[in-house]
Motif scaffolding. Structure first.
Motif, PDB file in Angstrom:
ATOM      1  N   THR A  53     110.193  32.130  32.479  1.00 38.63           N
ATOM      2  CA  THR A  53     110.712  31.068  31.637  1.00 38.63           C
ATOM      3  C   THR A  53     109.779  30.832  30.458  1.00 38.63           C
ATOM      4  O   THR A  53     108.565  30.905  30.597  1.00 38.63           O
ATOM      5  N   GLU A  54     110.358  30.532  29.307  1.00 34.18           N
ATOM      6  CA  GLU A  54     109.574  30.058  28.176  1.00 34.18           C
ATOM      7  C   GLU A  54     109.638  28.540  28.241  1.00 34.18           C
ATOM      8  O   GLU A  54     110.719  27.965  28.363  1.00 34.18           O
ATOM      9  N   ILE A  55     108.480  27.899  28.211  1.00 35.94           N
ATOM     10  CA  ILE A  55     108.465  26.439  28.247  1.00 35.94           C
ATOM     11  C   ILE A  55     107.618  25.889  27.117  1.00 35.94           C
ATOM     12  O   ILE A  55     106.727  26.565  26.605  1.00 35.94           O
ATOM     13  N   GLU A  56     107.931  24.653  26.730  1.00 38.13           N
ATOM     14  CA  GLU A  56     107.155  23.970  25.702  1.00 38.13           C
ATOM     15  C   GLU A  56     106.815  22.575  26.220  1.00 38.13           C
ATOM     16  O   GLU A  56     107.701  21.841  26.664  1.00 38.13           O
ATOM     17  N   ILE A  57     105.529  22.261  26.177  1.00 40.99           N
ATOM     18  CA  ILE A  57     105.032  20.960  26.629  1.00 40.99           C
ATOM     19  C   ILE A  57     104.152  20.384  25.530  1.00 40.99           C
ATOM     20  O   ILE A  57     103.159  21.005  25.142  1.00 40.99           O
ATOM     21  N   ASP A  58     104.526  19.240  25.023  1.00 41.67           N
ATOM     22  CA  ASP A  58     103.741  18.564  23.977  1.00 41.67           C
ATOM     23  C   ASP A  58     103.457  19.481  22.790  1.00 41.67           C
ATOM     24  O   ASP A  58     102.362  19.464  22.227  1.00 41.67           O
ATOM     25  N   GLY A  59     104.411  20.312  22.417  1.00 38.35           N
ATOM     26  CA  GLY A  59     104.242  21.224  21.292  1.00 38.35           C
ATOM     27  C   GLY A  59     103.490  22.498  21.631  1.00 38.35           C
ATOM     28  O   GLY A  59     103.261  23.333  20.768  1.00 38.35           O
ATOM     29  N   VAL A  60     103.091  22.658  22.888  1.00 44.50           N
ATOM     30  CA  VAL A  60     102.389  23.862  23.348  1.00 44.50           C
ATOM     31  C   VAL A  60     103.422  24.779  23.981  1.00 44.50           C
ATOM     32  O   VAL A  60     104.059  24.414  24.971  1.00 44.50           O
ATOM     33  N   LYS A  61     103.584  25.959  23.406  1.00 40.28           N
ATOM     34  CA  LYS A  61     104.605  26.896  23.864  1.00 40.28           C
ATOM     35  C   LYS A  61     103.981  27.989  24.732  1.00 40.28           C
ATOM     36  O   LYS A  61     103.057  28.671  24.314  1.00 40.28           O
ATOM     37  N   ILE A  62     104.502  28.103  25.947  1.00 42.80           N
ATOM     38  CA  ILE A  62     104.080  29.158  26.874  1.00 42.80           C
ATOM     39  C   ILE A  62     105.226  30.158  26.937  1.00 42.80           C
ATOM     40  O   ILE A  62     106.333  29.822  27.365  1.00 42.80           O
ATOM     41  N   ASP A  63     104.968  31.378  26.495  1.00 43.15           N
ATOM     42  CA  ASP A  63     106.035  32.384  26.417  1.00 43.15           C
ATOM     43  C   ASP A  63     106.536  32.830  27.781  1.00 43.15           C
ATOM     44  O   ASP A  63     107.738  32.999  27.974  1.00 43.15           O
ATOM     45  N   PHE A  64     105.622  33.054  28.725  1.00 49.33           N
ATOM     46  CA  PHE A  64     106.022  33.593  30.018  1.00 49.33           C
ATOM     47  C   PHE A  64     105.399  32.789  31.153  1.00 49.33           C
ATOM     48  O   PHE A  64     104.219  32.936  31.451  1.00 49.33           O
ATOM     49  N   TYR A  65     106.225  31.959  31.775  1.00 49.84           N
ATOM     50  CA  TYR A  65     105.772  31.164  32.913  1.00 49.84           C
ATOM     51  C   TYR A  65     106.615  31.526  34.128  1.00 49.84           C
ATOM     52  O   TYR A  65     107.842  31.415  34.111  1.00 49.84           O
ATOM     53  N   ASP A  66     105.953  31.974  35.162  1.00 50.15           N
ATOM     54  CA  ASP A  66     106.588  32.301  36.436  1.00 50.15           C
ATOM     55  C   ASP A  66     106.588  31.015  37.259  1.00 50.15           C
ATOM     56  O   ASP A  66     105.602  30.675  37.906  1.00 50.15           O
ATOM     57  N   ALA A  67     107.696  30.287  37.219  1.00 54.13           N
ATOM     58  CA  ALA A  67     107.787  28.984  37.875  1.00 54.13           C
ATOM     59  C   ALA A  67     107.706  29.105  39.395  1.00 54.13           C
ATOM     60  O   ALA A  67     107.145  28.235  40.059  1.00 54.13           O
ATOM     61  N   ARG A  68     108.234  30.164  39.925  1.00 57.46           N
ATOM     62  CA  ARG A  68     108.222  30.353  41.386  1.00 57.46           C
ATOM     63  C   ARG A  68     106.796  30.463  41.923  1.00 57.46           C
ATOM     64  O   ARG A  68     106.443  29.850  42.920  1.00 57.46           O
ATOM     65  N   ASN A  69     105.967  31.258  41.251  1.00 54.59           N
ATOM     66  CA  ASN A  69     104.584  31.468  41.685  1.00 54.59           C
ATOM     67  C   ASN A  69     103.573  30.619  40.921  1.00 54.59           C
ATOM     68  O   ASN A  69     102.379  30.714  41.162  1.00 54.59           O
ATOM     69  N   ARG A  70     104.055  29.850  39.958  1.00 52.52           N
ATOM     70  CA  ARG A  70     103.221  28.987  39.107  1.00 52.52           C
ATOM     71  C   ARG A  70     102.122  29.776  38.394  1.00 52.52           C
ATOM     72  O   ARG A  70     100.941  29.446  38.493  1.00 52.52           O
ATOM     73  N   VAL A  71     102.554  30.817  37.679  1.00 51.05           N
ATOM     74  CA  VAL A  71     101.608  31.675  36.966  1.00 51.05           C
ATOM     75  C   VAL A  71     102.007  31.777  35.495  1.00 51.05           C
ATOM     76  O   VAL A  71     103.149  32.103  35.173  1.00 51.05           O
ATOM     77  N   VAL A  72     101.039  31.501  34.626  1.00 52.30           N
ATOM     78  CA  VAL A  72     101.192  31.716  33.184  1.00 52.30           C
ATOM     79  C   VAL A  72     100.766  33.143  32.899  1.00 52.30           C
ATOM     80  O   VAL A  72      99.685  33.570  33.319  1.00 52.30           O
ATOM     81  N   HIS A  73     101.602  33.894  32.196  1.00 54.23           N
ATOM     82  CA  HIS A  73     101.260  35.256  31.780  1.00 54.23           C
ATOM     83  C   HIS A  73     101.043  35.246  30.268  1.00 54.23           C
ATOM     84  O   HIS A  73     101.903  34.795  29.520  1.00 54.23           O
ATOM     85  N   GLU A  74      99.912  35.764  29.848  1.00 51.86           N
ATOM     86  CA  GLU A  74      99.585  35.860  28.423  1.00 51.86           C
ATOM     87  C   GLU A  74      99.211  37.305  28.123  1.00 51.86           C
ATOM     88  O   GLU A  74      98.365  37.887  28.799  1.00 51.86           O
ATOM     89  N   VAL A  75      99.851  37.897  27.102  1.00 51.58           N
ATOM     90  CA  VAL A  75      99.604  39.289  26.727  1.00 51.58           C
ATOM     91  C   VAL A  75      98.752  39.301  25.463  1.00 51.58           C
ATOM     92  O   VAL A  75      99.064  38.613  24.488  1.00 51.58           O
TER      93      VAL A  75
END
Length: 170
Positions: A53-75
């Motif tokens: 999922t791509e999510i945005e919180i307080d203007g901070v955009k996370i491109d790849f968030y694995d909600a099931r495992n709660r992991v942020v992926h950054e390339v």
């Protein structure tokens, strides 16, 4: 001021670039290095957009968030400014924690190098992040641009010509 992960990253790389970026002076569109990094991010894991999922919180955009495992992926293209990459991912984890998403972790992936770096948010990181936010606010609201840092990173930076316009070449 709404601090983004880009501000956090630039704070750890070059405060001059942070100030310029935050004050609307953008040079990224002229950089082959930035274009290559974007291409690596877009093409390294083509199936990722479907799974995460791509999510945005307080203007901070996370491109790849694995909600099931709660992991942020950054390339990232390379690990040349790894401390800035780690700080950026810790900031994502901090923002997630502020919104009740406890225990999230991060993974920084360097596909060209075939390496991965795990990132966790620790209590001492939260204190550091609050300091970064305060410093960033002070830097970007200042009336003067911070000085050139004269780093080996400068030669590949999209702001190089801007920063060294009056400098003699080697």
């Amino acid at each position: 001021m709404n601090i983004t992960a880009t501000h956090i990253n630039l704070y750890h790389v070059c405060r001059r670039e942070l100030w310029l970026h935050a004050n609307g002076i953008r040079m990224e569109h002229t950089s082959d290095v930035v274009a290559e990094g974007k291409m690596i991010g877009d093409t390294s894991y083509p199936e990722r957009a479907e799974r995460y999922t791509e999510i945005e919180i307080d203007g901070v955009k996370i491109d790849f968030y694995d909600a099931r495992n709660r992991v942020v992926h950054e390339v990232k293209k390379s690990d040349s400014v790894e401390n800035a990459h780690i700080a950026q991912v810790k900031y994502y984890l901090y923002k997630l924690r502020q919104h009740g998403m406890e225990d999230a972790t991060g993974i920084i992936e360097y596909p060209k190098m075939r390496q991965r770096e795990s990132v966790e948010l620790k209590e001492e990181d939260i204190t550091a992040i609050k300091g970064w936010e305060s410093d960033i606010t002070d830097i970007v609201s200042g009336n003067t641009c911070p000085p050139v840092i004269h780093s080996k990173l400068c030669r590949r930076c999209s702001y190089y010509d801007f920063c060294y316009v009056e400098e003699e070449s080697d």
